[in-house]
Write an enzyme that holds these catalytic residues in place. Sequence first.
Site, PDB file in Angstrom:
ATOM      1  N   PRO A 100      -7.360  -4.331   5.970  1.00  0.00           N
ATOM      2  CG  PRO A 100      -7.347  -3.407   8.099  1.00  0.00           C
ATOM      3  CD  PRO A 100      -7.025  -4.664   7.368  1.00  0.00           C
ATOM      4  CB  ALA A 135      -8.333   4.414   3.525  1.00  0.00           C
ATOM      5  CB  SER A 172      -9.900   1.621   6.618  1.00  0.00           C
ATOM      6  OG  SER A 172      -9.286   2.807   7.053  1.00  0.00           O
ATOM      7  CE1 TYR A 232      -4.484   4.679  10.338  1.00  0.00           C
ATOM      8  CE2 TYR A 232      -6.414   5.288   9.057  1.00  0.00           C
ATOM      9  CZ  TYR A 232      -5.119   4.799   9.129  1.00  0.00           C
ATOM     10  OH  TYR A 232      -4.474   4.446   7.968  1.00  0.00           O
ATOM     11  CB  THR A 274      -3.275   1.573  12.165  1.00  0.00           C
ATOM     12  OG1 THR A 274      -4.088   0.654  11.432  1.00  0.00           O
ATOM     13  CG2 THR A 274      -2.101   1.975  11.299  1.00  0.00           C
ATOM     14  NE  ARG A 283       0.830   7.418   2.517  1.00  0.00           N
ATOM     15  CZ  ARG A 283      -0.250   6.864   3.063  1.00  0.00           C
ATOM     16  NH1 ARG A 283      -1.404   6.906   2.420  1.00  0.00           N
ATOM     17  NH2 ARG A 283      -0.174   6.271   4.249  1.00  0.00           N
ATOM     18  CE  LYS A 311      -2.828  -2.849   8.195  1.00  0.00           C
ATOM     19  NZ  LYS A 311      -1.985  -1.718   7.769  1.00  0.00           N
ATOM     20  CG  HIS A 335       0.459   1.973   6.352  1.00  0.00           C
ATOM     21  ND1 HIS A 335      -0.252   1.824   7.519  1.00  0.00           N
ATOM     22  CD2 HIS A 335      -0.371   2.634   5.501  1.00  0.00           C
ATOM     23  CE1 HIS A 335      -1.445   2.391   7.381  1.00  0.00           C
ATOM     24  NE2 HIS A 335      -1.534   2.880   6.152  1.00  0.00           N
ATOM     25  NE  ARG A 376      -0.821   3.543   0.897  1.00  0.00           N
ATOM     26  CZ  ARG A 376      -1.254   3.823  -0.340  1.00  0.00           C
ATOM     27  NH1 ARG A 376      -0.724   3.209  -1.366  1.00  0.00           N
ATOM     28  NH2 ARG A 376      -2.199   4.701  -0.541  1.00  0.00           N
ATOM     29  CG  ASP A 428      -0.343  -6.219   6.129  1.00  0.00           C
ATOM     30  OD1 ASP A 428      -1.448  -6.580   5.692  1.00  0.00           O
ATOM     31  OD2 ASP A 428       0.128  -5.078   5.968  1.00  0.00           O
ATOM     32  N   GLY A 429       1.727  -7.575   3.714  1.00  0.00           N
ATOM     33  CA  GLY A 429       2.309  -6.694   2.715  1.00  0.00           C
ATOM     34  C   GLY A 429       3.279  -7.363   1.763  1.00  0.00           C
ATOM     35  N   GLY A 457      -3.160  -5.545   0.888  1.00  0.00           N
ATOM     36  CA  GLY A 457      -4.155  -4.635   0.363  1.00  0.00           C
ATOM     37  C   GLY A 457      -4.174  -4.543  -1.151  1.00  0.00           C
TER      38      GLY A 457
END
Length: 388
Positions: free
Chosen positions: A86, A88, A115, A138, A164, A173, A261, A285, A288, A316-317, A339
């Site tokens: 997921p 955003a 998301s 969230y 999450t 960021r 997550k 993430h 991020r 994941d990632g 993602g």
Amino acid sequence: MNFKYPKSISDCRNTNDFRNLAKSKLPAPIFHYIDGAADDEVTYRRNTEAYEQCDLIPNVLAGVEEVDASVEIMGMKIDIPMFCSPTALQRLFHYDGERAVAKAAEQYGTLFGISSLGTVSLKEIGKTISTPKMFQFYCHKDKGLNDAMIEMCRAANFDAIALTVDTITGGNRERDLWTGFTTPPKLTPSSLISFALHLNWSLNYLLREPFSLPQLEEHVNKGTNVAVSVGDYLSTMLDQSMDWKDAEEINRKWGKKFCLKGVMSVDDAKKAVDIGADAIMISNHGGRQLDGCISPFEQLAEIVDAVGDKIDVICDGGIRRGTHVLKALSVGAKACSGGRWYLYALAAGGQLGVEKAISNMRNEIERDMKLMGITKLSQLSRKNIKFR
């Protein structure tokens, strides 16, 4: 290695091709939101580089004419071991957004994640998509919103919720700070030229369905009619007091398949088992949040050894190739997710782009299975990998 700059999705043979095509189609603030990460982006790069420290050891003469790349995760069978994590704000990247990704995932029989900051409603996805569906939850300060999102998931017949847990505050960021990225986008003197030069994107954004965050719009205005950075949203709207009791309570209220997550430590993986989670996504993430964090692949073996017989472990990632997926499954992951690998494709070509990205990944996995000398992914083990 790219031998030419891709001009269409038919030219895109790998994630980097899709990245280059997306960069040509998106205004700079939008592209750099997808592409960027926290601080010096060390973790972002390391997430992929970690796979290069592990080598595959193939077997031969194994009779591999037919291969089966399906896996089961949280009781759901998916046809390939890589799914769409997921993410955003997808209608910023292409006007179809989550609709395109969900339809592509359905066509290839894999899991689709949406998301809390999704730009298409859970109700619509539930009515139109039959593939397994996961909602990324969230935990907001507004408990009424939290309860409402659980009810939306239940009404839309979603299969799983992924809470999450690594966004207790927004990561630094810096690309977004330089470009002035906000949701919804706002024009600044520095970004005006980029929006003007990417006229197709700008016209689609202005003339098609208005941008919205349907899961949130009845409860908050952040990110709907007030331009705000994603980092500010995470830092001001989410519940920074969230703890293991809160996670357990969300699991209890939901009552179906439940995933955490953003788990990165063995101790937290064990606690996830204790609160009755069905799965964990080892994830930072996408680099991020906390720069300098260890990569999911580097943590995978230790977490699998601790809890892999009690809970489904998802890596994941950082995944860009089918060989990366086979390496993670060899260590002990039940499935993989990511993602950027499909977001670049979404930006490059909408649903057809995502279909091409998933098709590329499926073809790589099936070809690499044959080259490894296996017909089922369950035949992978640590015997067929060696770390440098």
